[in-house]
Each structure stands twice: as structure tokens, then as C-alpha cells.
Scaffold this motif. Structure first.
Motif, PDB file in Angstrom:
ATOM      1  N   LEU A 103       0.740  -1.264   0.184  1.00 21.51           N
ATOM      2  CA  LEU A 103      -0.191   0.183  -0.149  1.00 21.51           C
ATOM      3  C   LEU A 103       1.261   1.160  -0.355  1.00 21.51           C
ATOM      4  CD1 LEU A 103      -2.696   0.663   0.004  1.00 21.51           C
ATOM      5  CD2 LEU A 103      -3.564   0.361   2.042  1.00 21.51           C
ATOM      6  N   GLU A 144      -7.886   7.996  -7.072  1.00 17.67           N
ATOM      7  CA  GLU A 144      -7.140   6.135  -6.352  1.00 17.67           C
ATOM      8  C   GLU A 144      -7.257   5.982  -5.436  1.00 17.67           C
ATOM      9  OE1 GLU A 144      -3.909   2.944  -8.497  1.00 17.67           O
ATOM     10  OE2 GLU A 144      -4.143   4.487  -9.691  1.00 17.67           O
ATOM     11  N   ALA A 147      -8.817   6.828  -3.011  1.00 21.74           N
ATOM     12  CA  ALA A 147      -9.162   5.281  -2.381  1.00 21.74           C
ATOM     13  C   ALA A 147      -7.979   4.342  -1.378  1.00 21.74           C
ATOM     14  CB  ALA A 147      -9.336   4.220  -3.562  1.00 21.74           C
ATOM     15  N   ASP A 148      -7.303   4.101  -1.573  1.00 18.66           N
ATOM     16  CA  ASP A 148      -5.768   4.024  -1.149  1.00 18.66           C
ATOM     17  C   ASP A 148      -5.455   5.003   0.138  1.00 18.66           C
ATOM     18  OD1 ASP A 148      -5.200   2.361  -3.247  1.00 18.66           O
ATOM     19  OD2 ASP A 148      -4.103   3.639  -3.999  1.00 18.66           O
ATOM     20  N   LYS A 150      -8.222   5.640   2.336  1.00 18.33           N
ATOM     21  CA  LYS A 150      -9.694   5.192   2.597  1.00 18.33           C
ATOM     22  C   LYS A 150      -9.090   3.568   2.649  1.00 18.33           C
ATOM     23  CE  LYS A 150     -13.196   8.429   0.765  1.00 18.33           C
ATOM     24  NZ  LYS A 150     -14.529   8.126   0.188  1.00 18.33           N
ATOM     25  N   LYS A 151      -8.581   2.687   2.495  1.00 20.14           N
ATOM     26  CA  LYS A 151      -8.108   1.628   2.872  1.00 20.14           C
ATOM     27  C   LYS A 151      -7.107   1.905   3.753  1.00 20.14           C
ATOM     28  CE  LYS A 151      -6.348  -2.177   0.564  1.00 20.14           C
ATOM     29  NZ  LYS A 151      -5.996  -3.232  -0.869  1.00 20.14           N
ATOM     30  N   GLN A 153      -6.931   3.793   6.297  1.00 23.48           N
ATOM     31  CA  GLN A 153      -7.543   3.860   7.504  1.00 23.48           C
ATOM     32  C   GLN A 153      -8.213   2.725   7.410  1.00 23.48           C
ATOM     33  OE1 GLN A 153     -11.005   6.599   6.341  1.00 23.48           O
ATOM     34  NE2 GLN A 153     -11.136   7.417   8.462  1.00 23.48           N
ATOM     35  N   ALA A 154      -8.815   2.264   7.133  1.00 24.49           N
ATOM     36  CA  ALA A 154      -9.969   0.806   7.400  1.00 24.49           C
ATOM     37  C   ALA A 154      -8.819   0.387   7.522  1.00 24.49           C
ATOM     38  CB  ALA A 154     -10.362   0.514   5.930  1.00 24.49           C
ATOM     39  N   ASN A 155      -8.330  -0.130   7.607  1.00 23.83           N
ATOM     40  CA  ASN A 155      -7.174  -1.256   7.889  1.00 23.83           C
ATOM     41  C   ASN A 155      -5.559  -1.205   9.211  1.00 23.83           C
ATOM     42  OD1 ASN A 155      -8.096  -2.698   5.921  1.00 23.83           O
ATOM     43  ND2 ASN A 155      -7.061  -2.368   4.393  1.00 23.83           N
TER      44      ASN A 155
END
Length: 275
Positions: A103, A144, A147-148, A150-151, A153-155
Motif C-alpha cells: 500500500l 485512486e 481510495a488507497d 481510505k483503505k 484508514q480502514a485497515n
């Protein structure tokens, strides 16, 4: 009887010498095993550092969305102004990036000259905003990036940092800042913003690691971080705005590089004294 006694004593002496040699050999063999079993667990400190940075993740997403919106609306000046501010969030996360390499590559992969279109994330956007000086064609890249982020943040809460010596990672962070980042300035000139953010990360690490390191090394690190903050503050031109690094003189560049290097060395001393 005397001859037999002498022979017996000689034999006993030989056995004793062999036994002693055998014991030394056993000790030599056993020593590496004992060293291998000795390790310092700092996974709790890594988790604590991660928790300190968790609080910025919501703002990181919101401001990345603002940057993307400016790009999609064709507002070049707004996007240029937002860019260094948004990247500060990610600079603070640098000691953690070894824990999410894939990431990290998408969010902040290196830009290679002649292969700019192969890169995504912040560096690709910087190329568009500051080199090509345009937003057109970068709308999808900006989406993009959002989106990355946010990913991430989520993980974030579940990212495994147990194998990451975040203090050692910070040493590497400052080493790379001193060279090549400050010796080969980026097209965006956001290096002072980056130094400020990384210094804030170092201050968080100080809070976490002071109980685990020598008093002398902690005092030295505090002194050097304070000195670096004073230099950075001199270049502050507004609330969280700093002079473009590309405008620095050679003397100013060297002063900042030296201060960054001093922090790197101080953090290395802390890392070496972990107990």
C-alpha cells in the motif's frame, strides 16, 4: 609404588586437562545459543506509536479528498497549496510504512524519470501539479489516491507492527531525509513540510520510548529535536505553511541537513540503548 603413584597422578592430570578442555569447548558451543535466545521485545511500543497516529487518519482522508476535488475541478493553485499540507499526514506515518509495503508503494511510490506514468499516488500527482503544472489528466489518479488512503484508514487498526522496530525505522527516515531528499529537492519543494511532520513523529516516538532507553540518549534526542524545530519554525510563513525548499540557499540547505542528521544520530543512540 612411587612409580605407580606417579603414573597414576600423571593419568589423573591428563584426564583433568582433557575434561577442562572439553568443558571449554562445550561453553564455546553453548554461547551462540544463549545469544540467540536474547532478544528485545518492543512490539508494545510499536503498537503505542501506531495508536498515537491513529487519531490523524480521519483528517488524512478528508484532506486527501479536498486535494482530489481541487484537481478534478481544475483548480491548480488550490491543489498546489493543498499538496504539501496533505503529504504531512503521510510523512508522520513513515516509521510504520515497513509494515504495509504494498500500500505504501501505491500511495507514495518513487517517481522514476522517464517512467512517470508508471507511478501512482503523491509523487505522480506532484509531477502533474508542479512539473507539468496542470490538473487535467490527473483526475483518476487523484481518485485512486483517495481510495488507497481510505483503505489504509480502514485497515490501520489491524496493521501488524510487531516485527517493526519503529525507532530504527525513524532513524532510516531521517537518514533518507538528509540524503537524498534534502540534497535532491523535489519539484514540489515540500521538504520543510516533510521535515516538520517527521519531527512530530519523532516527538511521538520520544514519548513512547523514553522509559526504555538511557537517560543520556533521551536527553540528547530532546536537545537535537528542539534545535531542528527552531530551524523549521524560522521558515514558517503562515499557519502550517513553510518556505518552498527550492528557494533555499546552499548555506540554508546545509544547516537543515545538519540538524536532520543530528536528530538521526540521536535516535540511533536511543535505539542502541533500548533495554
Amino acid at each position: 609404588m612411587m612409580k605407580k603413584s606417579k603414573k597414576l597422578m600423571t593419568a589423573l592430570l591428563a584426564v583433568s586437562v582433557l575434561a577442562a578442555c572439553g568443558q571449554k569447548e562445550e561453553e564455546k558451543v553453548a554461547e551462540p545459543v544463549e545469544q540467540q535466545e536474547t532478544s528485545i521485545d518492543i512490539s508494545a511500543e510499536a503498537e503505542q506509536f501506531k495508536s498515537l497516529l491513529a487519531g490523524q487518519m480521519d483528517s488524512f482522508v478528508i484532506d486527501t479528498e479536498l486535494l482530489a476535488t481541487a484537481i478534478k475541478k481544475g483548480k491548480l493553485e488550490d491543489a498546489q497549496k493543498l499538496y504539501p499540507l496533505v503529504t504531512m499526514y503521510y510523512e508522520r506515518l513513515q516509521p510504520l510504512t515497513p509494515s504495509f509495503p504494498e500500500l505504501d508503494e501505491k500511495i507514495n511510490g518513487n517517481l522514476v524519470k522517464g517512467e512517470e506514468t508508471e507511478t501512482t499516488g503523491f509523487q505522480r500527482i506532484a509531477y502533474g501539479l508542479f512539473d507539468e503544472k496542470k490538473t487535467a489528466g490527473y483526475e483518476e489518479i487523484a481518485e485512486e489516491l483517495v481510495a488507497d488512503v481510505k483503505k489504509l484508514q480502514a485497515n490501520f487498526a489491524t496493521i501488524d507492527v510487531t516485527e517493526n522496530n519503529v525507532l530504527a525505522s525513524a532513524v532510516t527516515m531521517f537518514k533518507e531525509m538528509a540524503n537524498p531528499r534534502l540534497t535532491e529537492p523535489s519539484v514540489s519543494g515540500n521538504e520543510v513540510y516533510a521535515v516538520k511532520a517527521q519531527t512530530e513523529a519523532a516527538e511521538d516516538l520520544m514519548e513512547v520510548f523514553v522509559p526504555r532507553v538511557s537517560t543520556e540518549s533521551a536527553d540528547t534526542a530532546t536537545k537535537e529535536i528542539t534545535a531542528l524545530n527552531e530551524i523549521v519554525a524560522y521558515y514558517e510563513v503562515g499557519k502550517e505553511d513553510y518556505v518552498n525548499y527550492n528557494l533555499f540557499t546552499a548555506k540554508q540547505e546545509q544547516e537543515l541537513i545538519t540538524a536532520v542528521t543530528n536528530v538521526q544520530k540521536a535516535l540511533q543512540q536511543m535505539n542502541d540503548s533500548i533495554k
